[in-house]
Structure formats: C-alpha cells, structure tokens
Design a protein around this motif. Sequence first.
Motif, mmCIF file in Angstrom:
data_model
loop_
_atom_site.group_PDB
_atom_site.id
_atom_site.type_symbol
_atom_site.label_atom_id
_atom_site.label_comp_id
_atom_site.label_asym_id
_atom_site.label_seq_id
_atom_site.Cartn_x
_atom_site.Cartn_y
_atom_site.Cartn_z
ATOM 1 N N ILE A 4 0.847 -1.188 0.000
ATOM 2 C CA ILE A 4 0.000 0.000 0.000
ATOM 3 C C ILE A 4 0.885 1.241 0.000
ATOM 4 O O ILE A 4 1.801 1.352 0.788
ATOM 5 C CB ILE A 4 -0.906 0.020 1.237
ATOM 6 N N GLN A 5 0.605 2.157 -0.893
ATOM 7 C CA GLN A 5 1.323 3.429 -0.895
ATOM 8 C C GLN A 5 0.411 4.480 -0.296
ATOM 9 O O GLN A 5 -0.716 4.651 -0.735
ATOM 10 C CB GLN A 5 1.741 3.821 -2.314
ATOM 11 N N HIS A 6 0.915 5.169 0.713
ATOM 12 C CA HIS A 6 0.121 6.173 1.407
ATOM 13 C C HIS A 6 0.205 7.514 0.696
ATOM 14 O O HIS A 6 1.214 7.841 0.103
ATOM 15 C CB HIS A 6 0.619 6.324 2.847
ATOM 16 N N THR A 7 -0.859 8.278 0.788
ATOM 17 C CA THR A 7 -0.851 9.610 0.206
ATOM 18 C C THR A 7 -0.923 10.685 1.281
ATOM 19 O O THR A 7 -0.908 11.850 0.977
ATOM 20 C CB THR A 7 -2.030 9.800 -0.779
ATOM 21 N N ALA A 23 5.643 3.168 2.442
ATOM 22 C CA ALA A 23 5.894 3.767 1.122
ATOM 23 C C ALA A 23 4.968 4.964 0.941
ATOM 24 O O ALA A 23 3.834 4.968 1.418
ATOM 25 C CB ALA A 23 5.656 2.739 0.027
ATOM 26 N N PHE A 24 5.466 5.989 0.273
ATOM 27 C CA PHE A 24 4.638 7.163 -0.004
ATOM 28 C C PHE A 24 4.872 7.633 -1.421
ATOM 29 O O PHE A 24 5.904 7.370 -2.029
ATOM 30 C CB PHE A 24 4.912 8.299 0.998
ATOM 31 N N ASN A 25 3.872 8.316 -1.951
ATOM 32 C CA ASN A 25 3.937 8.849 -3.306
ATOM 33 C C ASN A 25 3.149 10.159 -3.316
ATOM 34 O O ASN A 25 1.927 10.152 -3.362
ATOM 35 C CB ASN A 25 3.340 7.846 -4.292
ATOM 36 N N LEU A 26 3.864 11.270 -3.226
ATOM 37 C CA LEU A 26 3.206 12.575 -3.228
ATOM 38 C C LEU A 26 3.301 13.181 -4.629
ATOM 39 O O LEU A 26 4.394 13.370 -5.156
ATOM 40 C CB LEU A 26 3.873 13.524 -2.241
ATOM 41 N N THR A 51 8.524 10.440 -4.181
ATOM 42 C CA THR A 51 8.203 9.048 -3.865
ATOM 43 C C THR A 51 9.335 8.434 -3.065
ATOM 44 O O THR A 51 10.505 8.768 -3.251
ATOM 45 C CB THR A 51 8.000 8.217 -5.145
ATOM 46 N N GLY A 52 8.962 7.544 -2.171
ATOM 47 C CA GLY A 52 9.981 6.882 -1.379
ATOM 48 C C GLY A 52 9.383 6.094 -0.245
ATOM 49 O O GLY A 52 8.233 5.655 -0.309
#
Length: 184
Positions: A4-7, A23-26, A51-52
């Motif tokens: 899951i990538q958090h926003t 994990a994040f993806n702004l 992202t990272g």
Amino acid sequence: MQDIQHTTTSYYVAKLSSHKPVAFNLTPDSKKCEIIAQSLGLSGLKKLRFTGALKAHGKSDWTVEAQLGATVVQPCIVTLKPVTTRIDQPVTRQFVRKLPEQQATNDGFEMPEDDNLELLGEVIDIESIMVESLALALPDYPRTEDGALEQQNYAEQGVTPMTDEDTRPFAGLSALKAKLEKPE
C-alpha cells in the motif's frame, strides 16, 4: 516495502511500525503546486513528485529515502525571461532521538558533517521534506542561453572608466614592470 502506498503527508512516530517501511507517493495537484511555487518565489512548478519510503533505523530512529522530481520555472537573473529546469535527485533524511554532540571551537560551534540529520519529533511531515528538498535543489542563478552579462563601464566625463581587469590584484604589475624596464 508495503504494497500500500500512502498519500498522507504526516506520520505520527508512535503509530509507525518499526518492522514495515511505509511507502509514499506525493504528487500535488496544480493548485498545491501553485501554492508551493509562490512560497518558493518560482514562476511555475510542474510535474512535482516525491516518492519513497519511511523506514525504521535502529531502535528509535527513522530514515526517509525518496526521489524528488520536478520541473520548475524561474526568471533568468539577467534577462528575467523564464528558465525551465528539470530536477531529479535522491533525498535522504535521518530523524534521530538525539543529535550528536557539537564540538565547540574558538569561532562558536562546528556544523555536523551529516546535514541530513534532524531531531525526531512526534510527527514526520513528508510534504515539508519535499518542499525543503525542492528549495535546496533549485538553481541559485538560473540563466537563459542568451543571458550573459555584458560589461558596463561608467565614469565621469574625462575620466577613464575602471574595468574588471583593473580590479584584479596583479593587473597592473606587467605594465609597471614594462615601465621600469624601459629606459626613459
């Protein structure tokens, strides 16, 4: 990494799992990019992406490893025409419970060698890291290809204007040497 990538942009340290990276993806929308561009004094900001992952580092520290990508528009420092620059760079921030001891010198305190260290607080704000990283990555003096400074010389009438060459410390030595060697 988690699937899951958090926003979200802020993470409470107490709620993070030390076993699973987050994990994040702004990718801010155009309105948010406009606000960021305005706060950084940019003419425009396009395609901003950060992202990272946020990972545990040791027992109580945290590390953010990310990739910053952005297309920025700034005014040329000479012509004020728009200059578009693409920024792609890795970003690392390490949040620690205790900063290393600073060494006192005669001039004050020495800066730590690792400028990626930050004191860990209750929250790690990924968006703030993104904006700060973007600000640090911006070109200091953006120029268009035709944005070269031409030399301007100003002086009172009847006075020879001083040039950049005249201000160099050893500029007049060759003329002085020639004058001394030449018999009058």
